[in-house]
Design an enzyme around this catalytic site. Structure first.
Site, PDB file in Angstrom:
ATOM      1  N   PRO A   9       1.104  -1.497  -0.232  1.00 58.06           N
ATOM      2  CA  PRO A   9      -0.459  -0.033   0.326  1.00 58.06           C
ATOM      3  C   PRO A   9       0.490   1.518  -0.011  1.00 58.06           C
ATOM      4  O   PRO A   9       2.042   1.463   0.613  1.00 58.06           O
ATOM      5  CB  PRO A   9      -0.478  -0.170   1.116  1.00 58.06           C
ATOM      6  N   ASN A  10       0.695   2.282  -0.491  1.00 56.88           N
ATOM      7  CA  ASN A  10       1.313   3.185  -0.806  1.00 56.88           C
ATOM      8  C   ASN A  10       2.078   4.162  -1.329  1.00 56.88           C
ATOM      9  O   ASN A  10       2.423   4.599  -1.660  1.00 56.88           O
ATOM     10  CB  ASN A  10       1.053   4.830   0.749  1.00 56.88           C
ATOM     11  N   ARG A  17       5.414  10.876  -2.625  1.00 55.39           N
ATOM     12  CA  ARG A  17       4.676  10.695  -1.104  1.00 55.39           C
ATOM     13  C   ARG A  17       6.438  10.977  -0.457  1.00 55.39           C
ATOM     14  O   ARG A  17       7.395  10.326  -1.103  1.00 55.39           O
ATOM     15  CB  ARG A  17       4.254   9.506  -1.143  1.00 55.39           C
ATOM     16  N   TYR A  22      10.996   8.341   1.148  1.00 58.07           N
ATOM     17  CA  TYR A  22      10.846   7.327   0.080  1.00 58.07           C
ATOM     18  C   TYR A  22      11.756   8.095  -1.279  1.00 58.07           C
ATOM     19  O   TYR A  22      12.314   7.232  -2.022  1.00 58.07           O
ATOM     20  CB  TYR A  22      10.067   6.739  -0.399  1.00 58.07           C
ATOM     21  N   ASN A  73       8.131  -5.739  -1.087  1.00 56.22           N
ATOM     22  CA  ASN A  73       8.004  -4.350  -0.817  1.00 56.22           C
ATOM     23  C   ASN A  73       7.076  -4.625   0.238  1.00 56.22           C
ATOM     24  O   ASN A  73       5.442  -3.514  -0.483  1.00 56.22           O
ATOM     25  CB  ASN A  73       8.418  -3.630  -1.136  1.00 56.22           C
ATOM     26  N   ALA A  76       3.213  -1.077   4.862  1.00 55.98           N
ATOM     27  CA  ALA A  76       2.620  -0.738   6.228  1.00 55.98           C
ATOM     28  C   ALA A  76       1.874  -1.938   6.336  1.00 55.98           C
ATOM     29  O   ALA A  76       2.745  -1.992   7.839  1.00 55.98           O
ATOM     30  CB  ALA A  76       1.444   0.654   6.623  1.00 55.98           C
ATOM     31  N   GLU A  97      12.401  -9.463   2.100  1.00 61.92           N
ATOM     32  CA  GLU A  97      11.947  -8.566   2.126  1.00 61.92           C
ATOM     33  C   GLU A  97      12.761  -6.986   1.871  1.00 61.92           C
ATOM     34  O   GLU A  97      13.623  -6.992   2.326  1.00 61.92           O
ATOM     35  CB  GLU A  97      11.053  -8.812   3.631  1.00 61.92           C
ATOM     36  N   HIS A  99      12.560  -2.157   2.023  1.00 63.32           N
ATOM     37  CA  HIS A  99      12.355  -1.006   2.041  1.00 63.32           C
ATOM     38  C   HIS A  99      13.355  -0.356   1.510  1.00 63.32           C
ATOM     39  O   HIS A  99      14.290  -0.056   2.047  1.00 63.32           O
ATOM     40  CB  HIS A  99      11.837  -1.204   3.613  1.00 63.32           C
ATOM     41  N   ARG A 106      13.450   4.718  12.299  1.00 58.39           N
ATOM     42  CA  ARG A 106      12.039   5.145  12.680  1.00 58.39           C
ATOM     43  C   ARG A 106      11.175   5.036  13.328  1.00 58.39           C
ATOM     44  O   ARG A 106      12.152   4.497  14.813  1.00 58.39           O
ATOM     45  CB  ARG A 106      11.537   5.324  11.317  1.00 58.39           C
TER      46      ARG A 106
END
Ligand SMILES: O=C1C[C@@](O)(C(=O)O)C[C@@H](O)[C@@H]1O
Length: 144
Positions: A9-10, A17, A22, A73, A76, A97, A99, A106
């Site tokens: 998502p996103n 964004r 990012y 990825n 969230a 995985e 990111h 963070r």
């Protein structure tokens, strides 16, 4: 060697964004870079971005017996989704995985990944290079 690349998502909003976190690459830019890398690595990629957990679960199921591995990825959903974790465990496909941001630098809620325990490994914090390194590591894992 066929690899499924999943963006959660996103990630369709990349470029717009929070670019300070990012980066300025769009998702299309990232996919193009990965396609070029994959060609050199002898892999072919299928991409899906979805903002819906069930669509990602369905794509993982559809990869069973069709793909050699998964680069994901989870966005969230990394921090919330038992369903995506269970889907990866169910199909038993080697999964890496990735990111863009360093999630460990963070907010605390980003420090836990439901996906990491069912992944071969995780790469976090290198922007678009997280994907590139992840793809390379997945291909090397698959080719031994
Ligand atoms: O959507 C994202 C993107 C992300 O997966 C990353 O690529 O850095 C990190 C997640 O915590 C966040 O929810």
């Amino acid at each position: 060697m066929k690899i499924l690349v999943l963006h959660g998502p996103n990630l369709n909003m990349l470029g717009l964004r929070e670019p300070e976190i990012y980066g300025s690459f769009s998702l299309a830019d990232i996919n193009q870079i990965l396609i070029a890398d994959a060609e050199k690595l002898g892999a072919s990629l299928e991409f899906l971005q979805s903002n819906h957990e069930g669509a990602l679960v369905d794509a993982i199921h559809a990869a069973f017996n069709q793909k050699a591995g998964i680069l994901i990825n989870p966005g969230a959903y990394t921090h919330t989704s038992v369903a995506i974790r269970d889907a990866i465990a169910a199909v038993h496909l080697p999964t890496v995985e990735v990111h863009l941001s360093n999630v460990y630098k963070r907010e605390e809620f980003r420090h836990h990944s439901y996906i990491a325990p069912v992944a071969v490994g995780q790469i976090s914090g290198f922007g678009v290079n997280s994907y590139r390194l992840g793809l390379q590591a997945l291909v090397q894992h698959l080719t031994g």
